[in-house]
Motif scaffolding. Structure first.
Motif, PDB file in Angstrom:
ATOM      1  N   VAL A  42       0.601  -1.103   0.038  1.00 29.91           N
ATOM      2  CA  VAL A  42      -0.371   0.053  -0.090  1.00 29.91           C
ATOM      3  C   VAL A  42       1.146   1.431   0.086  1.00 29.91           C
ATOM      4  N   ALA A  43       2.107   1.273   0.898  1.00 32.11           N
ATOM      5  CA  ALA A  43       3.153   2.624   0.722  1.00 32.11           C
ATOM      6  C   ALA A  43       3.546   2.584  -0.515  1.00 32.11           C
ATOM      7  N   LEU A  44       4.098   1.542  -1.139  1.00 27.59           N
ATOM      8  CA  LEU A  44       4.636   1.709  -2.470  1.00 27.59           C
ATOM      9  C   LEU A  44       2.768   2.326  -3.605  1.00 27.59           C
ATOM     10  N   GLY A  45       2.040   2.146  -3.208  1.00 34.65           N
ATOM     11  CA  GLY A  45       0.679   2.165  -4.460  1.00 34.65           C
ATOM     12  C   GLY A  45       0.305   1.489  -5.112  1.00 34.65           C
ATOM     13  N   VAL A  46       0.973   0.156  -4.606  1.00 38.12           N
ATOM     14  CA  VAL A  46       0.601  -1.400  -5.578  1.00 38.12           C
ATOM     15  C   VAL A  46      -0.700  -1.662  -4.997  1.00 38.12           C
ATOM     16  N   PHE A  47      -1.495  -1.308  -4.065  1.00 37.42           N
ATOM     17  CA  PHE A  47      -2.786  -1.696  -3.079  1.00 37.42           C
ATOM     18  C   PHE A  47      -2.931  -0.397  -2.817  1.00 37.42           C
ATOM     19  N   GLY A  48      -4.151  -0.049  -2.882  1.00 33.44           N
ATOM     20  CA  GLY A  48      -5.009   0.949  -2.245  1.00 33.44           C
ATOM     21  C   GLY A  48      -5.937   0.850  -0.750  1.00 33.44           C
TER      22      GLY A  48
END
Length: 347
Positions: free
Chosen positions: A70-76
């Protein structure tokens, strides 16, 4: 370390720290791909308990996996702590037309991390890391390990689909009756060209077992009647009768001598007005092109081949009896289309 600054930090020390973690980020994506998390979130967001149940994972461990993703923006993650897809994780969906699920799984699996971990030995010895780790060449290993071969095939399909439409859109059909696809794989590229150019016929040249899959897929697309499927060892010979000889991501698998042999065999079968189209990475000679140069290191790890510069391709073409006539970059992809024409000597 968040999606705003990871791998884009201007602080040299922090950037170097990020570099030490980048392989772990690839593992996170690969594990998420193998678990099928994107597929589970396709229809609705899920909380961690629901997601863990769906993918049959330990809840706390899965939470710790999802937190950096999530922190990497792969998932929200929504305000009510449900996970959801983002523009990035759309590409981990199995049925996305540009899916990267299987290449993510391949790179994070044992065929990825084991030989990558032997890069030091490869640099020291000049030997292919994959051969050192698995005690056989890549294609021998795949032949002997059906599960690995199946994953590898799906991963290569992912890579084909990345630039497929761009290549098709840049294909010039003028003066083409028959297209020969050398190392055609399962027919994704030639199928797209035939669908867009209804007057062209195709010849697929590859290993017999690969052609069986290609024939089934092209039959389902209503294209097989316009195709010939010719089992081929391109180090010995290639089919005759083409106006265009196409090869995508073939030459980079082989060293210069073998690449020249493949090209020379094509030249022997080509009439003087035929065209050669090599679709491959062209490595810049300046300090740009990080992806192209990393792809070249991949070749050093897995095979005897390499990614080549424009001059490298020109030298190969020259030795095989071709003149390089053009290089067309395909928008939005790593690949370029390198065009060659048979050199005609006049007595």
């Amino acid at each position: 370390m968040n999606k705003e600054n990871f791998m884009g930090n201007n602080n040299p020390k922090e950037q170097m720290i990020d570099f030490t973690l980048v392989s772990l980020a690839g593992q996170l994506v690969g594990v998420a791909a193998k678990l099928g998390i994107a597929d589970m979130l396709k229809d609705q967001p899920l909380n961690i308990n629901e997601l863990a149940s769906k993918v049959e994972a330990d809840t706390q461990s899965l939470y710790r996996l999802m937190r950096p993703l999530v922190a990497l923006g792969v998932f929200g993650e929504s305000s009510d702590h449900k996970y959801e897809l983002t523009p990035m994780s759309q590409f981990l969906l199995s049925d996305h037309k540009d899916s990267l699920r299987y290449i993510s799984m391949l790179n994070a699996g044992h065929m990825g991390w084991k030989p990558q971990g032997a890069l030091f030995d490869s640099v020291k010895s000049g030997k292919t890391a994959f051969d050192t780790i698995f005690q056989s060449g890549l294609y021998t290993h795949l032949h002997d390990n059906p599960d690995d071969e199946a994953l590898f095939g799906k991963a290569m399909d992912n890579l084909t689909n990345i630039d497929l439409n761009n290549i098709i859109n840049n294909f010039n059909p003028s003066d083409v009756n028959t297209l020969v696809d050398i190392g055609s794989g399962e027919g994704g590229l030639i199928g797209g060209i035939l669908e867009k150019n209804i007057n062209i016929k195709g010849i697929l040249a590859d290993r017999e077992e690969v052609l069986a899959v290609a024939k089934e897929k092209l039959t389902n697309r209503g294209l097989s009647e316009r195709c010939q499927f010719i089992p081929t060892d391109f180090f010995k010979s290639v089919p005759s009768g083409g106006d265009v000889y196409l090869m995508r991501k073939v030459l980079h698998n082989w060293d210069d001598d073998k690449a020249v042999k493949i090209l020379s065999n094509c030249r022997l079968q080509m009439h003087n007005k035929a065209k050669l189209l090599v679709i491959d990475v062209v490595v810049p000679t300046d300090d740009s092109g990080i992806r192209e140069k990393l792809r070249d290191v991949e070749m050093m790890i897995y095979l005897s081949g390499k990614q080549r510069t424009e001059k490298d391709f020109k030298d190969l073409f020259d030795k095989a009896g071709f003149d390089m006539t053009d290089i067309v970059s395909t928008t939005g992809a790593l690949s370029s289309i390198i065009e060659g024409r048979p050199r005609v000597t006049h007595s």
